[in-house]
Enzyme design. Structure first.
Site, PDB file in Angstrom:
ATOM      1  N   ARG A  95       0.842  -1.196   0.000  1.00  0.00           N
ATOM      2  CA  ARG A  95       0.000   0.000   0.000  1.00  0.00           C
ATOM      3  C   ARG A  95       0.874   1.242   0.000  1.00  0.00           C
ATOM      4  NH1 ARG A  95      -5.182   1.578   2.726  1.00  0.00           N
ATOM      5  NH2 ARG A  95      -5.326   3.798   2.359  1.00  0.00           N
ATOM      6  N   ARG A 105      -6.073   1.278  -4.508  1.00  0.00           N
ATOM      7  CA  ARG A 105      -5.160   0.793  -3.474  1.00  0.00           C
ATOM      8  C   ARG A 105      -5.039  -0.732  -3.504  1.00  0.00           C
ATOM      9  NH1 ARG A 105      -8.465   3.288   0.481  1.00  0.00           N
ATOM     10  NH2 ARG A 105      -8.205   5.100  -0.807  1.00  0.00           N
ATOM     11  N   ASP A 110      -9.990  -1.699   7.338  1.00  0.00           N
ATOM     12  CA  ASP A 110     -10.656  -0.738   8.212  1.00  0.00           C
ATOM     13  C   ASP A 110     -11.266  -1.450   9.410  1.00  0.00           C
ATOM     14  OD1 ASP A 110     -10.237   1.509   6.543  1.00  0.00           O
ATOM     15  OD2 ASP A 110     -11.934   0.923   5.275  1.00  0.00           O
TER      16      ASP A 110
HETATM   17  N1  ROI Z   1     -15.074   1.478  -3.427  1.00  0.00           N
HETATM   18  C1  ROI Z   1     -15.350   0.164  -3.297  1.00  0.00           C
HETATM   19  N2  ROI Z   1     -16.239  -0.396  -4.124  1.00  0.00           N
HETATM   20  N3  ROI Z   1     -14.762  -0.612  -2.365  1.00  0.00           N
HETATM   21  C2  ROI Z   1     -13.847  -0.096  -1.498  1.00  0.00           C
HETATM   22  O1  ROI Z   1     -13.322  -0.840  -0.637  1.00  0.00           O
HETATM   23  C3  ROI Z   1     -13.545   1.262  -1.579  1.00  0.00           C
HETATM   24  N4  ROI Z   1     -12.654   1.843  -0.728  1.00  0.00           N
HETATM   25  C4  ROI Z   1     -12.399   3.126  -0.769  1.00  0.00           C
HETATM   26  C5  ROI Z   1     -13.035   4.045  -1.781  1.00  0.00           C
HETATM   27  C6  ROI Z   1     -11.943   4.726  -2.581  1.00  0.00           C
HETATM   28  C7  ROI Z   1     -13.860   5.084  -1.033  1.00  0.00           C
HETATM   29  N5  ROI Z   1     -13.906   3.357  -2.702  1.00  0.00           N
HETATM   30  C8  ROI Z   1     -14.184   2.035  -2.580  1.00  0.00           C
HETATM   31  O2  ROI Z   1     -11.562   3.643   0.122  1.00  0.00           O
END
Ligand code: ROI
Length: 172
Positions: A95, A105, A110
């Site tokens: 990352r 990424r 989280d």
């Molecule tokens: N969009 C999707 N579909 N899944 C994610 O895990 C995800 N994570 C993010 C952002 C860029 C907001 N968009 C995402 O951090």
């Protein structure tokens, strides 16, 4: 990590939920190796892991689709010690934190929930921001914890019922 520091752990075991996401460098492999790495953190054991889900990017659209999943763990780590361990795994899996908000990424880990606690410190907000509106978070979570109540936000089943799929689909 070599041994647990006293201040990194709590007396009792807490159930915590982690959201996993990736849209670069073989996302399925990224998610699976993150799962293994999380299970290997000292003071963490896996209780449940959702299916993998294919999801459309939220945020800028000029990025690949995502793979998302949710993991339930039992841990004696404090929220911040858990966060640091998850950040170390993100870094190990390549990352790179860029300036662009909501960019692509290799791995995003989280802390969605930590027991029934509401936490709001500079590095960490739990329940995770945006949890109630994100299909790629709610549906995997619902799969492994259908009776969950999200502190400050209500019954997970109700949040799921109000959240459109937005292209989310369970992978085979
Ligand atoms: N969009 C999707 N579909 N899944 C994610 O895990 C995800 N994570 C993010 C952002 C860029 C907001 N968009 C995402 O951090």
């Amino acid at each position: 990590m070599i041994g647990l520091n006293m201040k990194d752990s709590v007396e009792t075991l807490v159930a915590a939920y982690i959201g996993l996401g990736s849209n670069l460098d073989n996302p399925v492999a990224q998610i699976n190796s993150a799962r293994t790495a999380i299970g290997s953190i000292e003071g963490v054991s896996e209780l449940a892991f959702s299916s993998l889900y294919h999801s459309l990017p939220m945020g800028p659209q000029d990025q690949p689709d995502y793979v998302n999943a949710a993991l339930c763990i039992e841990t004696c780590l404090t929220p911040l010690a858990l966060l640091r361990s998850l950040q170390a795994i993100e870094t190990m899996q390549g990352r790179v934190r860029k300036e662009e908000r909501w960019g692509a990424r290799t791995l995003d880990l989280d802390i969605l929930l930590y027991g029934d606690q509401e936490i709001d410190v500079s590095d960490l907000k739990v329940p995770h921001t945006g949890i109630s509106e994100r299909s790629f978070v709610l549906y995997p979570l619902f799969e492994i914890a259908p009776r969950l109540i999200i502190p400050g936000k209500g019954v997970l089943a109700d949040l799921v019922a109000k959240c459109p799929l937005n292209g989310l689909r369970q992978m085979a």
